[in-house]
Design a protein around this motif. Structure first.
Motif, short mmCIF file in Angstrom:
data_model
loop_
_atom_site.label_atom_id
_atom_site.label_comp_id
_atom_site.label_asym_id
_atom_site.label_seq_id
_atom_site.Cartn_x
_atom_site.Cartn_y
_atom_site.Cartn_z
N MET A 1 -5.29 -22.61 1.35
CA MET A 1 -5.00 -21.51 2.27
C MET A 1 -3.70 -20.84 1.84
N PRO A 2 -3.71 -19.49 1.68
CA PRO A 2 -2.50 -18.82 1.22
C PRO A 2 -1.38 -18.86 2.26
N THR A 3 -0.16 -19.04 1.77
CA THR A 3 0.99 -19.04 2.66
C THR A 3 1.49 -17.60 2.82
N SER A 4 2.41 -17.40 3.77
CA SER A 4 2.97 -16.05 3.94
C SER A 4 3.74 -15.65 2.67
N GLN A 5 4.31 -16.64 1.98
CA GLN A 5 5.01 -16.38 0.71
C GLN A 5 4.02 -15.83 -0.32
N ASP A 6 2.83 -16.45 -0.42
CA ASP A 6 1.79 -15.98 -1.34
C ASP A 6 1.37 -14.55 -0.99
N THR A 7 1.20 -14.31 0.30
CA THR A 7 0.79 -12.99 0.78
C THR A 7 1.86 -11.96 0.42
N ASP A 8 3.13 -12.32 0.61
CA ASP A 8 4.23 -11.41 0.27
C ASP A 8 4.26 -11.13 -1.22
N VAL A 9 4.11 -12.15 -2.04
CA VAL A 9 4.13 -11.96 -3.49
C VAL A 9 2.97 -11.06 -3.91
N SER A 10 1.80 -11.25 -3.34
CA SER A 10 0.66 -10.38 -3.64
C SER A 10 0.95 -8.94 -3.24
N ALA A 11 1.53 -8.75 -2.07
CA ALA A 11 1.87 -7.40 -1.60
C ALA A 11 2.93 -6.77 -2.50
N LEU A 12 3.88 -7.57 -2.97
CA LEU A 12 4.94 -7.05 -3.85
C LEU A 12 4.38 -6.73 -5.24
N ARG A 13 3.42 -7.53 -5.70
CA ARG A 13 2.75 -7.21 -6.98
C ARG A 13 2.01 -5.88 -6.86
N ALA A 14 1.34 -5.67 -5.72
CA ALA A 14 0.63 -4.41 -5.47
C ALA A 14 1.62 -3.24 -5.42
N LEU A 15 2.77 -3.45 -4.78
CA LEU A 15 3.81 -2.42 -4.73
C LEU A 15 4.27 -2.08 -6.15
N ALA A 16 4.50 -3.10 -6.97
CA ALA A 16 4.93 -2.87 -8.36
C ALA A 16 3.86 -2.11 -9.13
N GLN A 17 2.59 -2.43 -8.91
CA GLN A 17 1.51 -1.73 -9.61
C GLN A 17 1.47 -0.26 -9.19
N THR A 18 1.67 0.01 -7.91
CA THR A 18 1.74 1.40 -7.43
C THR A 18 2.92 2.11 -8.09
N TYR A 19 4.04 1.40 -8.21
CA TYR A 19 5.24 1.94 -8.85
C TYR A 19 4.94 2.31 -10.31
N PHE A 20 4.29 1.40 -11.03
CA PHE A 20 3.94 1.66 -12.43
C PHE A 20 2.97 2.85 -12.55
N ASP A 21 1.96 2.89 -11.68
CA ASP A 21 1.00 4.00 -11.69
C ASP A 21 1.70 5.32 -11.41
N ALA A 22 2.58 5.33 -10.42
CA ALA A 22 3.32 6.54 -10.05
C ALA A 22 4.19 7.02 -11.23
N ALA A 23 4.81 6.08 -11.93
CA ALA A 23 5.66 6.44 -13.08
C ALA A 23 4.82 6.99 -14.22
N TYR A 24 3.68 6.39 -14.48
CA TYR A 24 2.82 6.83 -15.58
C TYR A 24 2.24 8.22 -15.28
N GLU A 25 1.93 8.45 -14.00
CA GLU A 25 1.34 9.73 -13.60
C GLU A 25 2.40 10.75 -13.14
N MET A 26 3.68 10.30 -13.00
CA MET A 26 4.75 11.10 -12.41
C MET A 26 4.28 11.71 -11.09
N ASP A 27 3.78 10.83 -10.23
CA ASP A 27 3.20 11.22 -8.94
C ASP A 27 4.22 10.96 -7.82
#
Length: 126
Positions: A1-27
């Motif tokens: 069962m995922p912990t809140s720490q796991d959930t936070d890390v997943s959410a932060l990975r998703a945030l980083a991916q959005t950041y990378f996509d935004a930088a690549y697209e200059m969005d």
């Protein structure tokens, strides 16, 4: 069962991916979705002084920048560190926006249950 720490890390990975996509697209809107409206971007200016730019001004500059995607550049982005504790997190990323490579420290806070970048501290080299 995922912990809140796991959930936070997943959410932060998703945030980083959005950041990378935004930088690549200059969005700017994609960037705006992950930055808190009162955040800022901090770096050492070319004259050696500390430069703090409100996020609205930084997003305006993004809107006029050339996107690496439009230039056919290869993506080079990497999460170097995610460190989360309670409602505070540090995400260290490395990415390339030609002709420069950037290392960014994204100080994040969980605001109303959602992770937002509260402060971006950056450095770059050619």
């Amino acid at each position: 069962m995922p912990t809140s720490q796991d959930t936070d890390v997943s959410a932060l990975r998703a945030l980083a991916q959005t950041y990378f996509d935004a930088a690549y697209e200059m969005d700017a809107e994609k960037f705006a979705s992950i930055f808190h409206p009162s955040s800022s971007v901090t770096k050492v200016a070319e004259n050696g002084t500390l430069s703090v730019t409100p996020i609205a001004n930084w997003l305006a500059a993004v809107r006029s920048a050339k996107a690496p995607q439009q230039q056919g550049s290869q993506r080079e982005d990497q999460i170097l560190l995610i460190d989360a504790e309670s409602d505070l997190a540090l995400v260290k990323v490395k990415l390339r926006v030609p002709p420069r490579s950037f290392t960014d420290l994204l100080s994040c806070l969980k605001v109303n249950g959602s992770w937002k970048i509260a402060q971006k501290v950056m450095t770059s080299n050619a």
